[in-house]
Design a protein around this motif. Sequence first.
Motif, short mmCIF file in Angstrom:
data_model
loop_
_atom_site.label_atom_id
_atom_site.label_comp_id
_atom_site.label_asym_id
_atom_site.label_seq_id
_atom_site.Cartn_x
_atom_site.Cartn_y
_atom_site.Cartn_z
N ILE A 60 30.00 0.84 33.64
CA ILE A 60 30.28 2.16 34.19
C ILE A 60 30.95 3.03 33.13
O ILE A 60 30.58 4.20 32.92
CB ILE A 60 31.20 2.05 35.42
N ALA A 61 31.94 2.46 32.45
CA ALA A 61 32.63 3.20 31.39
C ALA A 61 31.67 3.60 30.27
O ALA A 61 31.72 4.72 29.76
CB ALA A 61 33.79 2.37 30.83
N PHE A 62 30.78 2.69 29.93
CA PHE A 62 29.85 2.98 28.84
C PHE A 62 28.75 3.95 29.27
O PHE A 62 28.20 4.67 28.44
CB PHE A 62 29.25 1.70 28.27
N GLY A 68 28.53 10.99 25.14
CA GLY A 68 28.95 11.29 23.77
C GLY A 68 28.03 10.65 22.75
O GLY A 68 27.69 11.26 21.73
N MET A 69 27.63 9.40 23.01
CA MET A 69 26.74 8.70 22.08
C MET A 69 25.40 9.43 21.97
O MET A 69 24.87 9.61 20.87
CB MET A 69 26.51 7.27 22.55
N GLY A 70 24.86 9.87 23.11
CA GLY A 70 23.59 10.58 23.09
C GLY A 70 23.69 11.90 22.34
O GLY A 70 22.82 12.24 21.53
N ILE A 71 24.78 12.63 22.59
CA ILE A 71 24.98 13.89 21.88
C ILE A 71 25.17 13.64 20.39
O ILE A 71 24.67 14.39 19.55
CB ILE A 71 26.20 14.64 22.46
N GLY A 72 25.86 12.56 20.05
CA GLY A 72 26.08 12.22 18.65
C GLY A 72 24.80 11.85 17.94
O GLY A 72 24.52 12.33 16.84
N ILE A 73 23.98 10.98 18.56
CA ILE A 73 22.74 10.56 17.93
C ILE A 73 21.73 11.70 17.87
O ILE A 73 21.07 11.92 16.86
CB ILE A 73 22.15 9.34 18.68
N PHE A 147 37.99 9.90 25.37
CA PHE A 147 38.24 9.62 23.96
C PHE A 147 37.11 8.77 23.38
O PHE A 147 36.67 8.98 22.24
CB PHE A 147 39.57 8.89 23.78
N LEU A 148 36.65 7.79 24.16
CA LEU A 148 35.54 6.95 23.72
C LEU A 148 34.27 7.78 23.55
O LEU A 148 33.51 7.59 22.59
CB LEU A 148 35.30 5.82 24.71
N ALA A 149 34.04 8.70 24.47
CA ALA A 149 32.85 9.57 24.38
C ALA A 149 32.90 10.40 23.10
O ALA A 149 31.90 10.55 22.40
CB ALA A 149 32.77 10.47 25.61
N ALA A 252 19.46 3.37 31.92
CA ALA A 252 18.61 2.24 32.28
C ALA A 252 19.40 0.93 32.26
O ALA A 252 19.21 0.07 33.11
CB ALA A 252 17.42 2.16 31.32
N ILE A 253 20.29 0.81 31.26
CA ILE A 253 21.13 -0.38 31.19
C ILE A 253 22.04 -0.47 32.42
O ILE A 253 22.27 -1.55 32.97
CB ILE A 253 21.98 -0.37 29.89
N SER A 254 22.56 0.68 32.85
CA SER A 254 23.43 0.69 34.03
C SER A 254 22.66 0.29 35.29
O SER A 254 23.16 -0.48 36.11
CB SER A 254 24.05 2.08 34.20
N ILE A 255 21.44 0.83 35.44
CA ILE A 255 20.60 0.40 36.57
C ILE A 255 20.29 -1.09 36.46
O ILE A 255 20.31 -1.82 37.46
CB ILE A 255 19.31 1.23 36.62
N LEU A 256 20.02 -1.53 35.24
CA LEU A 256 19.77 -2.95 35.01
C LEU A 256 20.96 -3.79 35.44
O LEU A 256 20.80 -4.84 36.07
CB LEU A 256 19.46 -3.19 33.53
#
Length: 445
Positions: A60-62, A68-73, A147-149, A252-256
């Motif tokens: 959930i946290a990730f 943030g990761m998507g915006i960064g990449i 902060f992680l985002a 998708a990972i979260s649904i998984l």
Amino acid sequence: MNKLAGNLGTEKISKLLIKQAVPATIGILVMSLNMIVDTIFVGQWIGVLAIAAITVVLPIAFLISSIGMGIGIGGSSIISRALGANNSEKAFLTFGNQICLTVILAILFVILGNVFSVPILNLFGAKGDILPIASEYFGVIIYGVPFLAFAMMGNPTIRAEGKPKFAMYAMMVPAVLNVLLDILFIKVFDWGMYGAGLATSISYASCGLYILYFFLSSKSELKIIPKNFKLDFKIVREIVELGGVSIVRQGAISILMIVLNYSLFTYGGEISIAVFGIINRVMMFALSPVLGVSQGFLPVAGFNIGAEKNERVKETIKKSIYFGSIVGTIIFIGIVIFKEQIIWVFTNDATLLDKTPNAMLIVFLVTPIVTMQLIGSAYFQAAGKAMPALFLTLLKQGIFLIPLAYFLPMYYGVNGVWWSFPIADTLSTIITIIVLKREVNKNLQ
């Protein structure tokens, strides 16, 4: 602006990949300790249900921080290609838009996470005795997620500058701090799951603040300029299209995880969720070198695509797959030899020690070939081609693994869950090879 590019367009590809991939690998390895240390400490000092609770909460946290990761990449892909084309204005504007988007969206999702915490935890598999422990942990780490985002946005952007060592340092800081705080809060102060969550949340904050320090310092060529915070529709659209690949992947990972936790709880109870909790932590840590290769691939490929140096792009693809496959083979051999010893690190519970090793071996069965999946989707992200990148990204977790993890246990019980991983990896790798080969033959000749 040439300082930003470094030697991405001229230096030997193998040397560039090592310079980019090694710091990325070290950073991911150390960052993985945030999750592994929590699992080890709560498993040894709190109990089996605590491992299950972390297994439910961290996805959930990730999911939230993946924004943030998507915006960064997505942004780093634009920045890399802009640098390759000597378009510094677009690079700086993209960076400002990245910051603005990350802050707004991360805070919004944290508010929603707080308001709907119990339904969200139930959805992700916090059932029975797991729920109260998961609620205590989630209620603390949710405040560290913005902060992680920000950190996950900034890390690929730093690599796009050609500064992989600083990206590595940013990931090392929270891991070291988390180890120290876990010992203090869980063992010394006896704060239980609250202490584990507080340690993790503070470590996330330290990572985000280090990233902010880097961009404010003279070490960064990409400066934080308030006027660039004004959202530009074309830039935002490109960031969302490319970064959406990573966000959808995490979705998708979260649904998984919802499907996995449902199947595991239905066919094996809380103990099976704890088994997967251990396997998942080992997977995050063990696959870090392979992920490091794919992270190192992105800025090198992106710059040379922008500079229209097709031969260097093809060489980058080939050597990344070659290096990653060697690393994946070494990882699998290590799992085969040391699977029992690895489980002992996390727990001394007899049931977990009995059930986990063989399940872990099945999950890791085709590790030597997973690099091909990662490089395939990473190439299309680096090239700014969102749809094929999205398709390849969804192959394993979405198209294959989710239905396999749901249906196979109906016939094979918990073993059906474990076998769904190598089957999904094999099928998605075959399709990735076909798509990537076609792309190279069509557009990189």
